[in-house]
Scaffold this motif. Structure first.
Motif, mmCIF file in Angstrom:
data_model
loop_
_atom_site.group_PDB
_atom_site.id
_atom_site.type_symbol
_atom_site.label_atom_id
_atom_site.label_comp_id
_atom_site.label_asym_id
_atom_site.label_seq_id
_atom_site.Cartn_x
_atom_site.Cartn_y
_atom_site.Cartn_z
ATOM 1 N N GLY A 110 13.827 19.315 -30.699
ATOM 2 C CA GLY A 110 15.064 19.694 -30.044
ATOM 3 C C GLY A 110 15.068 21.157 -29.646
ATOM 4 O O GLY A 110 14.472 21.996 -30.328
ATOM 5 N N ILE A 111 15.708 21.450 -28.533
ATOM 6 C CA ILE A 111 16.037 22.815 -28.139
ATOM 7 C C ILE A 111 17.538 22.971 -28.360
ATOM 8 O O ILE A 111 18.342 22.259 -27.749
ATOM 9 C CB ILE A 111 15.703 23.088 -26.661
ATOM 10 N N ILE A 112 17.907 23.882 -29.258
ATOM 11 C CA ILE A 112 19.306 24.011 -29.669
ATOM 12 C C ILE A 112 19.832 25.396 -29.307
ATOM 13 O O ILE A 112 19.251 26.413 -29.705
ATOM 14 C CB ILE A 112 19.458 23.761 -31.186
ATOM 15 N N LEU A 113 20.927 25.421 -28.557
ATOM 16 C CA LEU A 113 21.652 26.663 -28.331
ATOM 17 C C LEU A 113 22.579 26.875 -29.523
ATOM 18 O O LEU A 113 23.580 26.172 -29.677
ATOM 19 C CB LEU A 113 22.469 26.578 -27.037
ATOM 20 N N ASN A 114 22.211 27.824 -30.380
ATOM 21 C CA ASN A 114 22.985 28.091 -31.594
ATOM 22 C C ASN A 114 23.932 29.253 -31.311
ATOM 23 O O ASN A 114 23.564 30.420 -31.412
ATOM 24 C CB ASN A 114 22.042 28.418 -32.755
ATOM 25 N N TYR A 115 25.160 28.916 -30.958
ATOM 26 C CA TYR A 115 26.153 29.927 -30.610
ATOM 27 C C TYR A 115 26.591 30.711 -31.843
ATOM 28 O O TYR A 115 26.937 31.885 -31.734
ATOM 29 C CB TYR A 115 27.372 29.270 -29.959
ATOM 30 N N CYS A 116 26.581 30.057 -32.995
ATOM 31 C CA CYS A 116 27.019 30.729 -34.222
ATOM 32 C C CYS A 116 26.093 31.893 -34.569
ATOM 33 O O CYS A 116 26.544 32.965 -34.982
ATOM 34 C CB CYS A 116 27.067 29.733 -35.381
ATOM 35 N N LYS A 117 24.784 31.682 -34.394
ATOM 36 C CA LYS A 117 23.806 32.719 -34.740
ATOM 37 C C LYS A 117 23.277 33.458 -33.514
ATOM 38 O O LYS A 117 22.407 34.310 -33.641
ATOM 39 C CB LYS A 117 22.644 32.096 -35.518
ATOM 40 N N GLN A 118 23.799 33.113 -32.336
ATOM 41 C CA GLN A 118 23.419 33.779 -31.088
ATOM 42 C C GLN A 118 21.897 33.771 -30.902
ATOM 43 O O GLN A 118 21.245 34.815 -30.784
ATOM 44 C CB GLN A 118 23.976 35.206 -31.054
ATOM 45 N N ARG A 119 21.367 32.568 -30.861
ATOM 46 C CA ARG A 119 19.934 32.415 -30.663
ATOM 47 C C ARG A 119 19.626 31.027 -30.116
ATOM 48 O O ARG A 119 20.463 30.111 -30.180
ATOM 49 C CB ARG A 119 19.177 32.666 -31.958
#
Length: 496
Positions: free
Chosen positions: A404-413
């Motif tokens: 998976g490619i995950i846009l992690n908004y919580c960790k900004q990465r």
């Protein structure tokens, strides 16, 4: 493997240098036979950086007693007054040296029968007596000519003084004829990198930049070590000879702790461009860092190195993914085939619209899959989240496990993860990540290029990752949502 990731017939490719003339690209790279280390320099040509034709061996390791009878090392090519000069290195008796061969046609090379440059000068480690490691570094030349006609060589060396885990230096020498060189003090000495390999020095919009590569096995821990332990970094200078400094975000392309992905980043000028250059590097086939000496790789897809404000960044080159994969297909609502979790009681919703899918997962990670699979290809999808995290799935066997490619908004990465079915929805384990500023309610475009075993990720046209993946990346495509809600456009897939 598609042709763009050039691997020679010898099945061995390491450090690369590229020369362009009259619209033809000449690629030179280190090559080794089984049981030997870098016994030759190979040559290949291309008109489009996509289709490659091998042109044979350019230079082979010297006979016993010659200066280059040890393992060959990275080189560079420079043309002056109709003559081509191939500078390259070799190691003999634990001492590295740099020599030169000349050619009038880029095919037949004649070695100068003595080495041009060997470790010397009061500023550098020159023998094992003053070296803190098992060999003396003096390799990886880069040559820049000034308007006054002087040739400046920059190379990988080590300072005689300083912290033994640092001391990595960019050596400097000057010549008027490309044969006789006068060694100068280093233009940069690091206090945290043991080596600054394969330097590339150039001017861009009035500023000077110096790109270098550094491996985890010869660098100290930096603030970005988790995601940039090995890879390609850069320095900024006020002039050709410095002084240079390392900016706070110096990592152009890195691999995570214990990993290796991309290396030896170098550039070529683009005609009429002052704020961008052609950038190239090589990929590294999956290997453990502890076994790095056996690594082999492929020539990677080219990129654009662009000056954005005060920082360098990498972007897509000339819509290159469409040149690799000329066919395209837009997935639609009728291609939706499976989801997990399946129970309505979870509160997970995937609501198909005409041009997009609205997703909701109150907690945990949920996925939906299409009935399409790709082995080598590209995926494009636009994602706009209101809360939580989201991304795409690929390489799935049925719906059990994949990536998976995950846009992690919580960790900004942005994260490259292994993804698998668990008791409560999907679960993940980290492969690699890269910091990136993400904004809710803003549409972010994910573009993933898959050429097994490598994946290359762009977000909003900026290169984020170029990484090998262990295991098959072929399989079904999908979307994921984690603890939030958002809108996904239907993916557009590109293929051969």
């Amino acid at each position: 493997m598609v042709e763009v990731l050039f691997v020679p017939s010898h099945n061995s490719l390491w450090d690369t240098w590229l020369f362009e003339e009259n619209g033809l690209y000449h690629l030179f790279h280190l090559l080794k036979k089984k049981g030997l280390r870098s016994h030759a320099i190979n040559h290949a040509v291309s008109e489009d950086l996509l289709h490659w034709k091998e042109a044979g061996l350019a230079i082979e390791r010297g006979y016993n007693g010659e200066w280059d009878d040890g393992p060959l090392m990275t080189g560079t090519l420079f043309k002056n007054e109709g003559i081509y000069y191939m500078f390259y290195g070799a190691k003999r008796n634990a001492i590295q040296r740099m020599g030169v061969a000349i050619s009038e046609d880029l095919l037949t090379w004649r070695k100068i029968p003595r080495h041009v440059l060997e470790p010397q000068g009061e500023w550098y480690e020159t023998s094992l007596l003053d070296s803190s490691i098992s060999s003396v570094a003096w390799r990886d030349p880069c040559i820049v000519r000034t308007e006054e006609g002087d040739f400046h060589m920059f190379f990988c060396a080590r300072s005689r003084t300083g912290n033994w885990t640092g001391r990595g230096a960019i050596g400097h020498a000057i010549s008027r004829d490309l044969i006789e060189w006068c060694v100068q003090p280093p233009v940069y000495v690091s206090d945290r990198y043991g080596f600054l390999e394969t330097p590339d020095v150039f001017e861009m919009n009035g500023r000077w930049f110096l790109i270098f590569s550094c491996g985890q096995w010869h660098s100290t821990r930096t603030g970005d070590f988790e995601y940039a332990a090995s890879g390609i970094r850069y320095l900024v200078g006020k002039s050709l000879t410095g002084p240079f400094h390392e900016p706070s975000e110096s990592s152009l392309l890195g691999s995570g702790d214990g990993m290796f992905g991309s290396y030896v980043g170098r550039t070529l000028p683009l005609r009429g461009e002052h704020e961008s250059r052609l950038f190239y590097h090589h990929n590294v086939f999956p290997e453990k860092i502890t076994n790095f000496k056996s690594l082999t790789g492929s020539f990677s897809t080219p990129k654009i190195l662009k000056l954005c404000g005060d920082h360098l960044s990498l972007q897509k080159y000339d819509d290159f993914d469409r040149k690799i994969f000329p066919n395209s297909s837009k997935l639609k609502r009728e291609h939706l085939a499976a989801r997990y979790p399946e129970s309505e009681a979870t509160g997970v919703q995937w609501i198909p619209r005409d041009i997009s899918i609205e997703a909701l997962s109150p907690a945990g990670i949920a996925g939906v899959w299409f009935d399409k699979s790709i082995e080598n290809g590209a995926i494009r999808v636009d994602i706009s989240l209101k809360e939580g995290n989201g991304g795409i799935l690929f390489g799935f066997e049925e719906c059990n496990n994949g990536f998976g490619i995950i846009l992690n908004y919580c960790k900004q990465r942005v994260e490259l993860q292994r993804v698998f079915r668990a008791e409560f929805g999907l679960s993940t384990s980290m492969i690699q990540y890269r910091p990136l500023r993400l904004s809710y309610f803003k549409e972010h475009r994910i573009e993933l290029i898959i050429v097994s075993p490598f994946v290359e990720l762009y977000v909003d046209n900026f290169l984020i990752l170029s990484q090998p993946v262990e295991g098959s990346v072929a399989g079904r495509l999908g979307l994921l949502i984690e603890g939030g809600s958002g809108i996904f456009s239907y993916p557009n897939i590109l293929y051969k």
